[in-house]
Design a protein around this motif. Sequence first.
Motif, PDB file in Angstrom:
ATOM      1  N   UNK A  91       0.828  -1.208   0.000  1.00 23.87           N
ATOM      2  CA  UNK A  91       0.000   0.000   0.000  1.00 23.87           C
ATOM      3  C   UNK A  91       0.863   1.260   0.000  1.00 23.87           C
ATOM      4  N   UNK A  92       1.924   1.260   0.828  1.00 24.03           N
ATOM      5  CA  UNK A  92       2.803   2.428   0.913  1.00 24.03           C
ATOM      6  C   UNK A  92       3.592   2.619  -0.375  1.00 24.03           C
ATOM      7  N   UNK A  93       4.199   1.544  -0.879  1.00 26.50           N
ATOM      8  CA  UNK A  93       4.995   1.626  -2.108  1.00 26.50           C
ATOM      9  C   UNK A  93       4.140   2.118  -3.269  1.00 26.50           C
ATOM     10  N   UNK A  94       2.911   1.638  -3.334  1.00 21.90           N
ATOM     11  CA  UNK A  94       2.001   2.054  -4.408  1.00 21.90           C
ATOM     12  C   UNK A  94       1.675   3.542  -4.307  1.00 21.90           C
ATOM     13  N   UNK A  95       1.520   4.040  -3.084  1.00 24.59           N
ATOM     14  CA  UNK A  95       1.115   5.439  -2.890  1.00 24.59           C
ATOM     15  C   UNK A  95       2.229   6.436  -3.198  1.00 24.59           C
ATOM     16  N   UNK A  96       3.506   6.002  -3.101  1.00 15.68           N
ATOM     17  CA  UNK A  96       4.606   6.957  -3.333  1.00 15.68           C
ATOM     18  C   UNK A  96       5.122   6.921  -4.770  1.00 15.68           C
ATOM     19  N   UNK A  97       4.569   6.049  -5.590  1.00 11.32           N
ATOM     20  CA  UNK A  97       4.989   6.001  -6.989  1.00 11.32           C
ATOM     21  C   UNK A  97       4.727   7.348  -7.661  1.00 11.32           C
ATOM     22  N   UNK A  98       5.804   8.002  -8.081  1.00  7.22           N
ATOM     23  CA  UNK A  98       5.674   9.287  -8.759  1.00  7.22           C
ATOM     24  C   UNK A  98       5.329  10.449  -7.854  1.00  7.22           C
ATOM     25  N   UNK A 137       7.190  11.444  -5.117  1.00 10.98           N
ATOM     26  CA  UNK A 137       8.358  12.082  -4.521  1.00 10.98           C
ATOM     27  C   UNK A 137       9.633  11.614  -5.194  1.00 10.98           C
ATOM     28  N   UNK A 138      10.572  12.535  -5.377  1.00 15.24           N
ATOM     29  CA  UNK A 138      11.866  12.174  -5.964  1.00 15.24           C
ATOM     30  C   UNK A 138      12.679  11.339  -4.969  1.00 15.24           C
ATOM     31  N   UNK A 139      12.261  11.342  -3.701  1.00 15.83           N
ATOM     32  CA  UNK A 139      12.974  10.570  -2.686  1.00 15.83           C
ATOM     33  C   UNK A 139      12.333   9.216  -2.421  1.00 15.83           C
ATOM     34  N   UNK A 140      11.383   8.829  -3.272  1.00 17.15           N
ATOM     35  CA  UNK A 140      10.735   7.528  -3.114  1.00 17.15           C
ATOM     36  C   UNK A 140      11.754   6.395  -3.146  1.00 17.15           C
ATOM     37  N   UNK A 141      12.812   6.581  -3.910  1.00 14.25           N
ATOM     38  CA  UNK A 141      13.833   5.539  -4.034  1.00 14.25           C
ATOM     39  C   UNK A 141      14.495   5.240  -2.690  1.00 14.25           C
ATOM     40  N   UNK A 142      14.585   6.259  -1.823  1.00  8.12           N
ATOM     41  CA  UNK A 142      15.204   6.065  -0.509  1.00  8.12           C
ATOM     42  C   UNK A 142      14.369   5.112   0.340  1.00  8.12           C
ATOM     43  N   UNK A 197      16.369  10.152 -13.999  1.00 11.01           N
ATOM     44  CA  UNK A 197      15.940  11.445 -13.441  1.00 11.01           C
ATOM     45  C   UNK A 197      17.156  12.270 -13.028  1.00 11.01           C
ATOM     46  N   UNK A 198      18.110  11.624 -12.377  1.00  9.56           N
ATOM     47  CA  UNK A 198      19.326  12.312 -11.930  1.00  9.56           C
ATOM     48  C   UNK A 198      20.098  12.883 -13.118  1.00  9.56           C
ATOM     49  N   UNK A 199      20.210  12.109 -14.193  1.00  2.53           N
ATOM     50  CA  UNK A 199      20.941  12.554 -15.378  1.00  2.53           C
ATOM     51  C   UNK A 199      20.286  13.778 -16.012  1.00  2.53           C
ATOM     52  N   UNK A 200      18.958  13.810 -16.023  1.00  3.22           N
ATOM     53  CA  UNK A 200      18.228  14.962 -16.558  1.00  3.22           C
ATOM     54  C   UNK A 200      18.450  16.200 -15.688  1.00  3.22           C
ATOM     55  N   UNK A 201      18.482  15.999 -14.377  1.00  4.27           N
ATOM     56  CA  UNK A 201      18.701  17.119 -13.453  1.00  4.27           C
ATOM     57  C   UNK A 201      20.104  17.693 -13.606  1.00  4.27           C
ATOM     58  N   UNK A 208      17.091  -7.312  -5.703  1.00  6.98           N
ATOM     59  CA  UNK A 208      16.125  -8.038  -6.535  1.00  6.98           C
ATOM     60  C   UNK A 208      15.812  -7.241  -7.807  1.00  6.98           C
ATOM     61  N   UNK A 209      15.115  -7.856  -8.713  1.00  2.00           N
ATOM     62  CA  UNK A 209      14.842  -7.265 -10.019  1.00  2.00           C
ATOM     63  C   UNK A 209      14.075  -5.957  -9.907  1.00  2.00           C
ATOM     64  N   UNK A 210      13.112  -5.903  -8.979  1.00  2.00           N
ATOM     65  CA  UNK A 210      12.285  -4.695  -8.825  1.00  2.00           C
ATOM     66  C   UNK A 210      13.136  -3.483  -8.443  1.00  2.00           C
ATOM     67  N   UNK A 211      13.989  -3.627  -7.424  1.00  2.00           N
ATOM     68  CA  UNK A 211      14.765  -2.472  -6.962  1.00  2.00           C
ATOM     69  C   UNK A 211      15.814  -2.064  -7.987  1.00  2.00           C
ATOM     70  N   UNK A 212      16.329  -3.023  -8.757  1.00  3.31           N
ATOM     71  CA  UNK A 212      17.265  -2.705  -9.845  1.00  3.31           C
ATOM     72  C   UNK A 212      16.569  -1.805 -10.865  1.00  3.31           C
ATOM     73  N   UNK A 213      15.365  -2.178 -11.245  1.00  4.45           N
ATOM     74  CA  UNK A 213      14.602  -1.392 -12.223  1.00  4.45           C
ATOM     75  C   UNK A 213      14.295   0.002 -11.687  1.00  4.45           C
ATOM     76  N   UNK A 214      13.936   0.085 -10.394  1.00  2.89           N
ATOM     77  CA  UNK A 214      13.633   1.381  -9.783  1.00  2.89           C
ATOM     78  C   UNK A 214      14.868   2.271  -9.719  1.00  2.89           C
ATOM     79  N   UNK A 215      16.005   1.689  -9.464  1.00  2.60           N
ATOM     80  CA  UNK A 215      17.259   2.448  -9.427  1.00  2.60           C
ATOM     81  C   UNK A 215      17.610   3.002 -10.810  1.00  2.60           C
TER      82      UNK A 215
END
Length: 372
Positions: free
Chosen positions: A180-187, A189-194, A264-268, A251-258
Amino acid sequence: MPVYKDKNIKKKEKWYFEVELGLDENGKRKRYRERGFRTKKEAEEAMIKAKRNFMEGTYTDTKNLTYQELFNQWINTKKDISEATKELYLTYFRIHLNPGIGSYKLNKLSPFIIQRFINTLYDKNLSSSSVKRIYSVVRSSLQYAVRMQLLSTNFADSIEKPKENTMKEVKVWSTSEVKQFISSIEGASRYAIAYKLAVYTGMRQGEILGLRWKDINFEKSYLTVQQKLTHKGKIESGAKNKGSMRNISLNKYIIEELLKHKEIIELEKVDNQNHYQDNNLVVCTEIGTPCHPRNLLRLLYSHIEQSGVSRIKFHDLRHTHASLLLLADVNIKIISERLGHASIRITLDTYAHLLPNMQKEAIKKLDTLFGE
């Protein structure tokens, strides 16, 4: 003659010396006396040493040395501790040690006074772990006094040593709350990755904020913890302990999220190229500077409120990661290694209350082994 024989013949230690050490701030003669010498020769040697130290500017009136002065000398010798640990010790001193025993002269301290001080910490409702750490500071500083021959014994060794409650209650999210939490922070916050890194790797907050892109091996799907960000926002190489310097499989999910976050970082970097500070950090501000821990915590509470899950601290995301691994029946040694604990004992003590069914499962496996 500045060396005298004590008139009290019942004393075994019969000699003392008295010397003048110039004038004090009021123009009065300053005298120093030290007793407790068995022979005249011992008293004379100590007197010569005291005079020499005074002439060289290294003289310390140990007779009037307070615990506050001792602590200040001791903390300056602690070169082997991290900046964060030193700050913690100074906080303990400011809030508890100085008001409690700071004004006591060393020669007036006793096991009774140290025990009474420790008892006051319990009266303040401090956690058992905090009391134990403060006791360790007292003991270590008094041991320094013994080594420097300012005390003949460490009074902290004679008291009832504080025991830490090993059955630590930690708050964790359920699997459904994590989703529920992971779903709610998608997009959101830029700090969702943390927050995702905390849940999926069990890294400490400082380790996440100190993580660099060069510490991640995308090809082999793991990252290496090599530095951290302190609570004061300062990058510090190394880790909490030897076990904290570790590799963590991803795991595969966190690799994709990173990888998404890296885009985003490269664009900034391009958008803010004139004033971008490239620290190679994974979690950083829009101009590349470290994210302050307090800001990350404030945002977490905001996201928690919006998502509707139970309120927990950032460190509890790490606990949540451990609980998810336990639910998946991952070996406790592997969990301990991922978390960077100094020993498996710490892992077991911390999460013992999350393992109520371990014995039942063990019996079931034993029954299966013997075909019962």
